[in-house]
Motif scaffolding. Sequence first.
Motif, PDB file in Angstrom:
ATOM      1  N   VAL A  12       0.843  -1.199   0.000  1.00 49.64           N
ATOM      2  CA  VAL A  12       0.000   0.000   0.000  1.00 49.64           C
ATOM      3  C   VAL A  12       0.877   1.248   0.000  1.00 49.64           C
ATOM      4  N   LYS A  37      -5.253   6.191   5.051  1.00 45.54           N
ATOM      5  CA  LYS A  37      -5.816   5.947   3.736  1.00 45.54           C
ATOM      6  C   LYS A  37      -4.656   5.679   2.800  1.00 45.54           C
ATOM      7  N   VAL A  40      -3.729   0.688  -3.047  1.00 52.12           N
ATOM      8  CA  VAL A  40      -3.153  -0.641  -3.229  1.00 52.12           C
ATOM      9  C   VAL A  40      -2.275  -0.642  -4.478  1.00 52.12           C
ATOM     10  N   VAL A  54      -9.180  -7.178  -2.363  1.00 54.47           N
ATOM     11  CA  VAL A  54      -8.726  -5.856  -2.813  1.00 54.47           C
ATOM     12  C   VAL A  54      -7.930  -6.030  -4.106  1.00 54.47           C
ATOM     13  N   ASP A  58      -7.210   0.125  -5.795  1.00 53.77           N
ATOM     14  CA  ASP A  58      -8.210   0.420  -4.766  1.00 53.77           C
ATOM     15  C   ASP A  58      -7.677   1.418  -3.734  1.00 53.77           C
ATOM     16  N   THR A  59      -8.560   2.323  -3.288  1.00 54.96           N
ATOM     17  CA  THR A  59      -8.228   3.174  -2.142  1.00 54.96           C
ATOM     18  C   THR A  59      -8.772   2.486  -0.904  1.00 54.96           C
ATOM     19  N   VAL A  60      -7.901   2.274   0.077  1.00 59.19           N
ATOM     20  CA  VAL A  60      -8.294   1.482   1.254  1.00 59.19           C
ATOM     21  C   VAL A  60      -8.046   2.252   2.550  1.00 59.19           C
ATOM     22  N   TYR A  62      -7.043   1.671   6.635  1.00 57.10           N
ATOM     23  CA  TYR A  62      -6.382   0.657   7.464  1.00 57.10           C
ATOM     24  C   TYR A  62      -6.060   1.267   8.822  1.00 57.10           C
ATOM     25  N   GLN A  82      -4.092  -8.546   4.234  1.00 53.23           N
ATOM     26  CA  GLN A  82      -5.394  -8.044   3.798  1.00 53.23           C
ATOM     27  C   GLN A  82      -6.347  -7.862   4.987  1.00 53.23           C
ATOM     28  N   ILE A  85      -6.831  -4.483   6.499  1.00 57.30           N
ATOM     29  CA  ILE A  85      -7.572  -3.461   5.748  1.00 57.30           C
ATOM     30  C   ILE A  85      -9.014  -3.454   6.227  1.00 57.30           C
ATOM     31  N   ILE A  88     -12.844  -0.608   1.723  1.00 60.73           N
ATOM     32  CA  ILE A  88     -12.474  -0.039   0.430  1.00 60.73           C
ATOM     33  C   ILE A  88     -13.361   1.180   0.209  1.00 60.73           C
TER      34      ILE A  88
ATOM     35  N   LEU G   6     -14.610  -4.504   4.758  1.00 60.22           N
ATOM     36  CA  LEU G   6     -14.057  -5.785   4.330  1.00 60.22           C
ATOM     37  C   LEU G   6     -14.473  -6.915   5.273  1.00 60.22           C
TER      38      LEU G   6
END
Lengths: 89, 89, 89, 89, 89, 89, 89
Positions: A12, A37, A40, A54, A58-60, A62, A82, A85, A88, G6
């Motif tokens: 990320v 933010k 990926v 994901v 993708d904007t994720v 975490y 993953q 996260i 999304i 998620l």
Amino acid sequence: MTIKPLADRVLVLPAPAEEKTIGGIIIPDSAKEKPLKGQVIAIGNGTKDEEMVVKPGDTVLYGKYAGTEIELDGEKYLIMRQSDILAIL
Amino acid sequence: MTIKPLADRVLVLPAPAEEKTIGGIIIPDSAKEKPLKGQVIAIGNGTKDEEMVVKPGDTVLYGKYAGTEIELDGEKYLIMRQSDILAIL
Amino acid sequence: MTIKPLADRVLVLPAPAEEKTIGGIIIPDSAKEKPLKGQVIAIGNGTKDEEMVVKPGDTVLYGKYAGTEIELDGEKYLIMRQSDILAIL
Amino acid sequence: MTIKPLADRVLVLPAPAEEKTIGGIIIPDSAKEKPLKGQVIAIGNGTKDEEMVVKPGDTVLYGKYAGTEIELDGEKYLIMRQSDILAIL
Amino acid sequence: MTIKPLADRVLVLPAPAEEKTIGGIIIPDSAKEKPLKGQVIAIGNGTKDEEMVVKPGDTVLYGKYAGTEIELDGEKYLIMRQSDILAIL
Amino acid sequence: MTIKPLADRVLVLPAPAEEKTIGGIIIPDSAKEKPLKGQVIAIGNGTKDEEMVVKPGDTVLYGKYAGTEIELDGEKYLIMRQSDILAIL
Amino acid sequence: MTIKPLADRVLVLPAPAEEKTIGGIIIPDSAKEKPLKGQVIAIGNGTKDEEMVVKPGDTVLYGKYAGTEIELDGEKYLIMRQSDILAIL
């Protein structure tokens, strides 16, 4: 840059912290909150227990303590599982 | 040298820490960061739960505290579980 | 001596610590590092989850804190789980 | 005495600590090491995950902290799980 | 009294601590060891992983810290999991 | 009041602590023991691993630290997992 | 706002803490209890082990320390696992 995360890991690129100003005063860099933010960049192949959902691009979101910081070509990335996260966007 | 890691273990030869210079001054050895990059030398047969995906010759990234240091023929190696490897470069 | 390790256990005879000399001075016994190399003497039958892959006669590497020390006929051995063995040389 | 250990438990009669003498001096009782060798007296029926392999009459080795001490008819026994037994002699 | 333990739990009535006398002196109540022997009063239906093997009426041995004390009709009982029971006498 | 506990959770209305009097003196409220008995008000649908066996209306025993306190319509309830319930009276 | 939690995560909008007044005095904001009630805004697809049972629009109860706070468009939300939700009102 070619990098292949292993198993259920995700590479990320953290989004830059948003600059906030209060009454016109720009808060200097050290006072910014750590970004939560990011985008990926690369994903692993998943595992028997964790299918990848994901995708690169993708904007994720975490958690603040997710992942391990690594530096590649002078840029700072996070490599996380993953399951770290949250969502999304 | 013949060495066969057991189960899902991987023998890694750590890459030498990159020398950084600030304003021409070479930072002496003790100040270098511990390498996080290395080359896979030998791999185990995997386990029922962990199939091997790294191969001898791969350059891999791993966490700062991954593995056990062992010395073979005067050279320092790390023996770690494949799950300690973050990514293949 | 007949001894049958249980389950996935392995009886190992630790190799004597290698004597190192610095400038001709022999380092006395108490300063030697604990051996990390040994010879497999006897193995268990394994378990449903752990099939035995080491065999009596194998030279193996193991972590510094692996196993339980036992004395048999005046000789010191270690009894450890196969998963404590890092590699076969 | 009839006693039936439950599940994968084993009732063990610890062997008396061997008396050691140094230069003819008998070391008194409190200085003896706790026995690590014993005789299997009774066994449970095992569990789905742990089939019984030790049998009454076997001489077994076990770790220093294995089991719970119980007194039956004035005799001290240990009741331990089979997985606490290291080897059969 | 009707009480139905849940899952793999067992209701046990602890046996009174045996009074020991040294040279005719009765050791007062507070100095007695906590009982480790008791009688099974009621059992649960077991679980998918734990089939019940003790039956009401069995005299059982259990560890010193097993179970939760409950008082029913002025009598003190222990409610414990079957896996806390070491053996049936 | 309609409330649906999730998964293997149970909503319990704790029974009021029994007032005890010693020699006619009523022990004030703060000295009462926390109740360990209660009535099941609502139950979840259970999970793959935990089938529901308690039913609304059952009087149950539970450990002193079981559950989370919640207040609904001015009344205090406990919401706990079925596995925190020791027995049905 | 489009956000996709998620796995077995749920996005919850906490209900504002109820203002309580004692004798006409409004308790200021910092003295209010953290809300334990909220509205489900978005849910994940669940996992092999956790099927989703809450739906967007549900009013749910959750523990005081459940979830991670995130800010979206100036509004504060909690993102939590479904297993942190105690009940649906």
